[in-house]
Design a protein around this motif. Structure first.
Motif, PDB file in Angstrom:
ATOM      1  N   ARG A 123       0.849  -1.198   0.000  1.00 53.50           N
ATOM      2  CA  ARG A 123       0.000   0.000   0.000  1.00 53.50           C
ATOM      3  C   ARG A 123       0.881   1.243   0.000  1.00 53.50           C
ATOM      4  O   ARG A 123       1.976   1.264   0.558  1.00 53.50           O
ATOM      5  CB  ARG A 123      -0.935  -0.002   1.205  1.00 53.50           C
ATOM      6  CG  ARG A 123      -0.234  -0.008   2.541  1.00 53.50           C
ATOM      7  CD  ARG A 123      -1.200   0.119   3.702  1.00 53.50           C
ATOM      8  NE  ARG A 123      -0.528  -0.017   4.984  1.00 53.50           N
ATOM      9  CZ  ARG A 123       0.113   0.970   5.600  1.00 53.50           C
ATOM     10  NH1 ARG A 123       0.176   2.166   5.028  1.00 53.50           N
ATOM     11  NH2 ARG A 123       0.720   0.767   6.749  1.00 53.50           N
ATOM     12  N   LEU A 124       0.392   2.289  -0.627  1.00 57.35           N
ATOM     13  CA  LEU A 124       1.102   3.551  -0.688  1.00 57.35           C
ATOM     14  C   LEU A 124       1.047   4.231   0.677  1.00 57.35           C
ATOM     15  O   LEU A 124      -0.021   4.322   1.290  1.00 57.35           O
ATOM     16  CB  LEU A 124       0.463   4.447  -1.756  1.00 57.35           C
ATOM     17  CG  LEU A 124       1.116   5.799  -2.033  1.00 57.35           C
ATOM     18  CD1 LEU A 124       2.510   5.613  -2.604  1.00 57.35           C
ATOM     19  CD2 LEU A 124       0.254   6.602  -2.997  1.00 57.35           C
ATOM     20  N   ALA A 149       0.810  12.123   2.804  1.00 56.02           N
ATOM     21  CA  ALA A 149       0.741  10.838   3.495  1.00 56.02           C
ATOM     22  C   ALA A 149      -0.636  10.215   3.292  1.00 56.02           C
ATOM     23  O   ALA A 149      -1.651  10.920   3.167  1.00 56.02           O
ATOM     24  CB  ALA A 149       1.032  11.022   4.982  1.00 56.02           C
ATOM     25  N   PHE A 150      -0.668   8.863   3.273  1.00 51.50           N
ATOM     26  CA  PHE A 150      -1.907   8.128   3.021  1.00 51.50           C
ATOM     27  C   PHE A 150      -2.266   7.251   4.218  1.00 51.50           C
ATOM     28  O   PHE A 150      -1.426   6.957   5.075  1.00 51.50           O
ATOM     29  CB  PHE A 150      -1.763   7.281   1.755  1.00 51.50           C
ATOM     30  CG  PHE A 150      -1.634   8.098   0.498  1.00 51.50           C
ATOM     31  CD1 PHE A 150      -2.741   8.319  -0.308  1.00 51.50           C
ATOM     32  CD2 PHE A 150      -0.424   8.666   0.129  1.00 51.50           C
ATOM     33  CE1 PHE A 150      -2.643   9.079  -1.462  1.00 51.50           C
ATOM     34  CE2 PHE A 150      -0.309   9.432  -1.024  1.00 51.50           C
ATOM     35  CZ  PHE A 150      -1.429   9.638  -1.815  1.00 51.50           C
ATOM     36  N   THR A 159      -6.382   6.835   0.668  1.00 47.10           N
ATOM     37  CA  THR A 159      -6.925   8.106   1.128  1.00 47.10           C
ATOM     38  C   THR A 159      -5.810   8.991   1.672  1.00 47.10           C
ATOM     39  O   THR A 159      -5.070   8.578   2.571  1.00 47.10           O
ATOM     40  CB  THR A 159      -7.975   7.895   2.231  1.00 47.10           C
ATOM     41  OG1 THR A 159      -9.020   7.048   1.732  1.00 47.10           O
ATOM     42  CG2 THR A 159      -8.572   9.231   2.665  1.00 47.10           C
ATOM     43  N   MET A 160      -5.695  10.190   1.122  1.00 42.95           N
ATOM     44  CA  MET A 160      -4.681  11.127   1.585  1.00 42.95           C
ATOM     45  C   MET A 160      -5.096  11.693   2.933  1.00 42.95           C
ATOM     46  O   MET A 160      -6.221  12.166   3.098  1.00 42.95           O
ATOM     47  CB  MET A 160      -4.498  12.256   0.566  1.00 42.95           C
ATOM     48  CG  MET A 160      -3.258  13.114   0.804  1.00 42.95           C
ATOM     49  SD  MET A 160      -3.144  14.451  -0.425  1.00 42.95           S
ATOM     50  CE  MET A 160      -3.109  13.512  -1.948  1.00 42.95           C
ATOM     51  N   THR A 161      -4.178  11.632   3.915  1.00 44.80           N
ATOM     52  CA  THR A 161      -4.516  12.054   5.277  1.00 44.80           C
ATOM     53  C   THR A 161      -3.750  13.292   5.731  1.00 44.80           C
ATOM     54  O   THR A 161      -4.224  14.026   6.596  1.00 44.80           O
ATOM     55  CB  THR A 161      -4.234  10.917   6.263  1.00 44.80           C
ATOM     56  OG1 THR A 161      -2.843  10.554   6.184  1.00 44.80           O
ATOM     57  CG2 THR A 161      -5.095   9.699   5.932  1.00 44.80           C
ATOM     58  N   LEU A 162      -2.570  13.535   5.197  1.00 42.95           N
ATOM     59  CA  LEU A 162      -1.728  14.624   5.687  1.00 42.95           C
ATOM     60  C   LEU A 162      -0.954  15.248   4.530  1.00 42.95           C
ATOM     61  O   LEU A 162      -0.453  14.538   3.659  1.00 42.95           O
ATOM     62  CB  LEU A 162      -0.736  14.101   6.738  1.00 42.95           C
ATOM     63  CG  LEU A 162       0.203  15.138   7.379  1.00 42.95           C
ATOM     64  CD1 LEU A 162      -0.580  16.021   8.348  1.00 42.95           C
ATOM     65  CD2 LEU A 162       1.357  14.447   8.111  1.00 42.95           C
ATOM     66  N   HIS A 163      -0.882  16.586   4.541  1.00 37.35           N
ATOM     67  CA  HIS A 163      -0.087  17.317   3.555  1.00 37.35           C
ATOM     68  C   HIS A 163       0.969  18.116   4.309  1.00 37.35           C
ATOM     69  O   HIS A 163       0.644  18.889   5.214  1.00 37.35           O
ATOM     70  CB  HIS A 163      -0.975  18.248   2.732  1.00 37.35           C
ATOM     71  CG  HIS A 163      -0.224  19.025   1.684  1.00 37.35           C
ATOM     72  ND1 HIS A 163       0.324  18.455   0.563  1.00 37.35           N
ATOM     73  CD2 HIS A 163       0.081  20.359   1.617  1.00 37.35           C
ATOM     74  CE1 HIS A 163       0.914  19.372  -0.170  1.00 37.35           C
ATOM     75  NE2 HIS A 163       0.775  20.538   0.446  1.00 37.35           N
ATOM     76  N   ARG A 164       2.249  17.916   3.954  1.00 36.91           N
ATOM     77  CA  ARG A 164       3.347  18.575   4.658  1.00 36.91           C
ATOM     78  C   ARG A 164       4.255  19.279   3.656  1.00 36.91           C
ATOM     79  O   ARG A 164       4.630  18.705   2.633  1.00 36.91           O
ATOM     80  CB  ARG A 164       4.153  17.557   5.455  1.00 36.91           C
ATOM     81  CG  ARG A 164       5.354  18.166   6.207  1.00 36.91           C
ATOM     82  CD  ARG A 164       6.282  17.100   6.775  1.00 36.91           C
ATOM     83  NE  ARG A 164       5.618  16.295   7.776  1.00 36.91           N
ATOM     84  CZ  ARG A 164       5.406  14.988   7.648  1.00 36.91           C
ATOM     85  NH1 ARG A 164       5.779  14.361   6.530  1.00 36.91           N
ATOM     86  NH2 ARG A 164       4.800  14.302   8.601  1.00 36.91           N
ATOM     87  N   VAL A 165       4.646  20.522   3.977  1.00 39.75           N
ATOM     88  CA  VAL A 165       5.607  21.278   3.175  1.00 39.75           C
ATOM     89  C   VAL A 165       6.710  21.761   4.111  1.00 39.75           C
ATOM     90  O   VAL A 165       6.480  22.597   4.987  1.00 39.75           O
ATOM     91  CB  VAL A 165       4.961  22.475   2.464  1.00 39.75           C
ATOM     92  CG1 VAL A 165       6.004  23.227   1.635  1.00 39.75           C
ATOM     93  CG2 VAL A 165       3.809  22.029   1.583  1.00 39.75           C
ATOM     94  N   SER A 166       7.927  21.209   3.932  1.00 39.44           N
ATOM     95  CA  SER A 166       9.080  21.577   4.756  1.00 39.44           C
ATOM     96  C   SER A 166      10.176  22.117   3.859  1.00 39.44           C
ATOM     97  O   SER A 166      10.385  21.618   2.753  1.00 39.44           O
ATOM     98  CB  SER A 166       9.604  20.352   5.514  1.00 39.44           C
ATOM     99  OG  SER A 166       8.587  19.739   6.277  1.00 39.44           O
ATOM    100  N   GLY A 167      10.896  23.096   4.348  1.00 40.10           N
ATOM    101  CA  GLY A 167      11.986  23.621   3.540  1.00 40.10           C
ATOM    102  C   GLY A 167      12.538  24.910   4.090  1.00 40.10           C
ATOM    103  O   GLY A 167      12.238  25.332   5.211  1.00 40.10           O
ATOM    104  N   GLY A 168      13.373  25.563   3.284  1.00 42.91           N
ATOM    105  CA  GLY A 168      13.987  26.808   3.693  1.00 42.91           C
ATOM    106  C   GLY A 168      14.943  27.300   2.628  1.00 42.91           C
ATOM    107  O   GLY A 168      14.997  26.783   1.502  1.00 42.91           O
TER     108      GLY A 168
END
Length: 376
Positions: free
Chosen positions: A23-24, A68-69, A76-85
């Motif tokens: 599973r993804l 994240a699924f 089902t997509m459960t979480l969206h994260r954007v990290s950076g700098g």
């Protein structure tokens, strides 16, 4: 220069009881852009001084965009994260190569770097509830000087000796600061609190020509690194491991490297090398139990061998062999790879063969076989 790249990765979970399905778990996209350049000036003075000076700059901006699924079906997509700098490095350097005598050459050099990390972010959105977590990260910056002195003395036509001592540093990368990733059941977390690595070290070596067409070179080195970035285990449950990049106190890396080369029968050359390397933690206030242990993924023994036939009129053939000794996979020197009883990663060797031929002045054709004996 201008560099634009994007890295895409998909992460899957495969259950131990039914390995025919998967599973993804995560989709990751990592875009990054960097711009930079260098200017350098050089001139000789009085026939004994070769002076070089210059400066360089590099600006890089990057993000790790993750989706994240769910842990049941992976649909089902459960979480969206954007990290950076964003990171900026500006440096200036100067070097003077001094011909003190016909036999002695002295090199004096120094470098100053100014680095800054800013606009750090790690925004997480829980899609089921719409809750957004957006912590604020403080900007970090520092100025570091790195001097170095070296000398080489030509004892005679067959023997030369050299030595040098210097310092250096490395700022943590955006990847280490903001991007987490998973390899199998091992999750490696980023760490926005990482500081730079600082090094003090030197080496002593000699070169010898014991006979015609043969040369031997040996170098002894000793490096002390303060706050090296390494992966530290936070938790472990069965095969599931969570680790994080952290500054690992102080380490000492010392060893001896020897290389030899011999040319014979006009077109033949045989060469080999051996590296004995001791890399250990010597101080760690956060976890004193790590003192005396080996650094992860740094083998104690490494060796190589090459046999080459190079005849431009006929063909060029090169056989390469590389052997790598045992090494540990993490900082406690205890974790074993599934299916292997001893802790760490086992020793291995890799062989390769390359054949090439010039066809006219502008075209080469070649064939290469890597890992010839299918070592795993």
């Amino acid at each position: 220069f201008l560099d634009y790249k994007t890295f895409d990765a998909n992460f899957l979970a495969v259950p131990l009881t039914n390995r025919t399905v998967g599973r993804l778990t995560l989709q990751q996209r990592v875009p990054s852009t960097s711009i930079g350049g260098q200017a350098q000036w050089s001139r000789t003075f009085g026939g004994r001084h070769a002076v070089t000076a210059g400066g360089d700059v590099r600006w890089v901006d990057g993000d790790s965009v993750e989706d994240a699924f769910d842990a049941s079906t992976g649909t089902t997509m459960t979480l969206h994260r954007v990290s950076g700098g964003t990171q900026r490095n500006v440096g200036a350097f100067v070097q003077d190569v001094i011909s003190a005598s016909d036999k002695l050459t002295v090199t004096l050099s120094a470098r100053v770097d100014r680095w800054r990390n800013y606009d750090g972010h790690n925004t997480e959105t829980t899609l089921a509830t719409g809750v957004v977590v957006d912590p604020t990260f403080a900007d970090r910056q520092d100025t570091v000087g790195s001097p170095r002195i070296g000398a080489r003395y030509q004892v005679n036509n067959r023997v030369s000796v050299w030595s040098d001592f210097g310092t250096g540093f490395r700022a943590p990368t955006l990847n280490e600061l903001y991007r987490q990733f998973r390899v199998g059941t091992v999750l490696t977390q980023a760490n926005t609190a990482l500081g730079p690595e600082h090094l003090k070290g030197g080496e002593v070596g000699f070169s010898v020509i014991p006979m015609k067409n043969m040369s031997v070179r040996t170098t002894w080195y000793d490096n002390r690194v303060k706050d090296p970035v390494s992966n530290v285990t936070l938790s472990s449950s069965g095969a599931n491991v969570t680790q994080q990049r952290q500054n690992l106190g102080r380490t000492r890396i010392w060893g001896v490297q020897t290389d030899a080369e011999y040319r014979f029968a006009t077109y033949w050359k045989v060469s080999g090398g051996y590296l004995y390397n001791q890399a250990k933690v010597v101080a760690n206030d956060k976890n004193p139990s790590l003192v005396g242990l080996y650094l992860a993924q740094v083998p104690k023994n490494r060796g190589s061998f090459q046999l080459q036939y190079a005849n431009p009129r006929i063909v060029s053939v090169a056989f390469n062999f590389q052997g790598v000794g045992n090494q540990f996979d993490e900082e406690t020197n205890l974790r074993a790879i599934p299916g292997i009883t001893a802790p760490g990663l086992p020793k291995y060797n890799v062989s390769s063969l390359t054949v090439s031929r010039a066809i006219g002045p502008n075209i080469d054709v070649f064939a290469a076989a890597q890992n010839m004996f299918d070592k795993e």
